[in-house]
Design a protein around this motif. Structure first.
Motif, PDB file in Angstrom:
ATOM      1  N   LEU A 165       8.105  -3.387  -5.930  1.00 22.76           N
ATOM      2  CA  LEU A 165       6.763  -3.954  -6.127  1.00 22.76           C
ATOM      3  C   LEU A 165       6.828  -5.222  -6.961  1.00 22.76           C
ATOM      4  CD1 LEU A 165       4.716  -0.676  -6.702  1.00 22.76           C
ATOM      5  CD2 LEU A 165       4.374  -2.316  -4.821  1.00 22.76           C
ATOM      6  N   GLY A 166       7.682  -5.228  -7.974  1.00 23.09           N
ATOM      7  CA  GLY A 166       7.815  -6.409  -8.831  1.00 23.09           C
ATOM      8  C   GLY A 166       8.430  -7.599  -8.120  1.00 23.09           C
ATOM      9  N   LYS A 218       0.838  -1.211   0.000  1.00 23.87           N
ATOM     10  CA  LYS A 218       0.000   0.000   0.000  1.00 23.87           C
ATOM     11  C   LYS A 218       0.869   1.256   0.000  1.00 23.87           C
ATOM     12  CE  LYS A 218      -3.735   2.620   1.940  1.00 23.87           C
ATOM     13  NZ  LYS A 218      -3.427   3.700   1.079  1.00 23.87           N
ATOM     14  N   VAL A 219       1.861   1.290   0.885  1.00 22.77           N
ATOM     15  CA  VAL A 219       2.740   2.469   0.954  1.00 22.77           C
ATOM     16  C   VAL A 219       3.464   2.659  -0.375  1.00 22.77           C
ATOM     17  CG1 VAL A 219       4.846   3.403   2.024  1.00 22.77           C
ATOM     18  CG2 VAL A 219       3.042   2.440   3.461  1.00 22.77           C
ATOM     19  N   LEU A 220       4.011   1.574  -0.928  1.00 23.79           N
ATOM     20  CA  LEU A 220       4.738   1.689  -2.196  1.00 23.79           C
ATOM     21  C   LEU A 220       3.824   2.115  -3.337  1.00 23.79           C
ATOM     22  CD1 LEU A 220       7.142  -1.381  -1.936  1.00 23.79           C
ATOM     23  CD2 LEU A 220       7.746   1.051  -1.739  1.00 23.79           C
ATOM     24  N   MET A 221       2.588   1.635  -3.356  1.00 22.38           N
ATOM     25  CA  MET A 221       1.643   2.059  -4.395  1.00 22.38           C
ATOM     26  C   MET A 221       1.306   3.543  -4.229  1.00 22.38           C
ATOM     27  SD  MET A 221       1.246  -0.389  -6.501  1.00 22.38           S
ATOM     28  CE  MET A 221      -0.140   0.204  -7.457  1.00 22.38           C
ATOM     29  N   ASP A 222       1.133   3.983  -2.978  1.00 26.08           N
ATOM     30  CA  ASP A 222       0.857   5.405  -2.725  1.00 26.08           C
ATOM     31  C   ASP A 222       2.053   6.265  -3.129  1.00 26.08           C
ATOM     32  OD1 ASP A 222      -1.642   4.718  -1.770  1.00 26.08           O
ATOM     33  OD2 ASP A 222      -1.108   4.976   0.361  1.00 26.08           O
ATOM     34  N   VAL A 223       3.262   5.805  -2.796  1.00 27.59           N
ATOM     35  CA  VAL A 223       4.475   6.535  -3.175  1.00 27.59           C
ATOM     36  C   VAL A 223       4.601   6.549  -4.695  1.00 27.59           C
ATOM     37  CG1 VAL A 223       7.007   6.474  -3.101  1.00 27.59           C
ATOM     38  CG2 VAL A 223       5.690   6.153  -0.996  1.00 27.59           C
ATOM     39  N   ALA A 263       2.309   9.126  -6.031  1.00 23.58           N
ATOM     40  CA  ALA A 263       2.854  10.460  -5.730  1.00 23.58           C
ATOM     41  C   ALA A 263       4.029  10.790  -6.647  1.00 23.58           C
ATOM     42  CB  ALA A 263       3.271  10.543  -4.259  1.00 23.58           C
ATOM     43  N   LEU A 264       4.862   9.796  -6.940  1.00 24.62           N
ATOM     44  CA  LEU A 264       5.987  10.026  -7.859  1.00 24.62           C
ATOM     45  C   LEU A 264       5.487  10.355  -9.259  1.00 24.62           C
ATOM     46  CD1 LEU A 264       8.420   7.224  -6.654  1.00 24.62           C
ATOM     47  CD2 LEU A 264       8.903   9.693  -6.667  1.00 24.62           C
ATOM     48  N   LEU A 265       4.504   9.628  -9.740  1.00 25.90           N
ATOM     49  CA  LEU A 265       3.941   9.920 -11.065  1.00 25.90           C
ATOM     50  C   LEU A 265       3.364  11.330 -11.118  1.00 25.90           C
ATOM     51  CD1 LEU A 265       2.236   6.481 -11.828  1.00 25.90           C
ATOM     52  CD2 LEU A 265       4.201   7.498 -13.044  1.00 25.90           C
ATOM     53  N   GLN A 266       2.660  11.718 -10.062  1.00 20.96           N
ATOM     54  CA  GLN A 266       2.114  13.079  -9.983  1.00 20.96           C
ATOM     55  C   GLN A 266       3.236  14.110  -9.963  1.00 20.96           C
ATOM     56  OE1 GLN A 266      -0.406  13.242  -6.507  1.00 20.96           O
ATOM     57  NE2 GLN A 266      -2.088  14.035  -7.705  1.00 20.96           N
ATOM     58  N   SER A 267       4.276  13.831  -9.183  1.00 18.08           N
ATOM     59  CA  SER A 267       5.402  14.749  -9.073  1.00 18.08           C
ATOM     60  C   SER A 267       6.101  14.929 -10.420  1.00 18.08           C
ATOM     61  CB  SER A 267       6.394  14.227  -8.030  1.00 18.08           C
ATOM     62  OG  SER A 267       7.564  15.015  -8.003  1.00 18.08           O
ATOM     63  N   ILE A 268       6.324  13.829 -11.130  1.00 18.75           N
ATOM     64  CA  ILE A 268       6.984  13.896 -12.447  1.00 18.75           C
ATOM     65  C   ILE A 268       6.153  14.756 -13.405  1.00 18.75           C
ATOM     66  CG2 ILE A 268       7.644  12.544 -14.482  1.00 18.75           C
ATOM     67  CD1 ILE A 268       8.338  10.248 -12.407  1.00 18.75           C
TER      68      ILE A 268
END
Length: 171
Positions: free
Chosen positions: A164-165, A115-120, A123-128
């Motif tokens: 995640l992978g 969950k944390v990694l999916m949220d991060v 957030a990374l995609l949004q940041s980019i």
């Protein structure tokens, strides 16, 4: 030796030309980086230190409000270039919120970690996307630093995707 904030202030004034301390502070406030928001409580004292050290010169604008235009002195240019060209400081990992949290994430249960990694990841995609939009509106100098920030986020995204992978598939 200049602090990172002092070096950034000198480079801001040097590249953007004469400007007021308020304009310098605003450029930091507009930064996409949370660490570089440059509060008045940090920027104004740093500007004053740079003036007192003879690295910034201040001249009255004559607007009747005691506003001063800042410019980088010859000594300021030397100090700024020494700061900018110091390879050890240039490659410092510095404040890195993701790095400081990543080890903790690895200790979480698989469900919480995912969950944390999916949220991060989100957030990374949004940041980019935000950085890319922000960069399109900026000049060449600002675009270079924002491009580097976007590339860092892309590397972080690849790391999160790798984690995640490597996790077992959800039941």
């Amino acid at each position: 030796m200049l602090t990172e904030l002092e070096g950034a202030i000198l480079s801001e004034v040097f590249y953007r030309g004469r400007q007021t301390a308020f304009q310098v502070r605003r450029s930091f406030a507009d930064s996409p980086s949370l660490e570089w928001k440059g509060s008045a409580g940090a920027v104004y004292p740093a500007v004053k230190r740079l003036e007192q050290a003879g690295l910034l010169a201040a001249s009255a604008t004559g607007d009747g409000r005691s506003t001063k235009l800042l410019s980088v002195t010859a000594a300021g240019r030397v100090a700024m270039l020494a700061w900018a060209c110091d390879p050890e400081r240039a490659v410092s990992t510095g404040i890195d919120p993701l790095r400081m949290r990543s080890g903790i994430w690895l200790q979480l249960s698989e469900k919480k970690r995912r969950k944390v990694l999916m949220d991060v990841r989100d957030a990374l995609l949004q940041s980019i996307a935000s950085l890319q939009t922000y960069a399109r509106k900026k000049d060449t100098i600002e675009r270079a630093s924002v491009d580097l920030a976007a590339r860092l986020q892309q590397v972080r995204l690849a790391w999160v995707d790798e984690l995640l992978g490597s996790m077992p598939a959800e039941p």
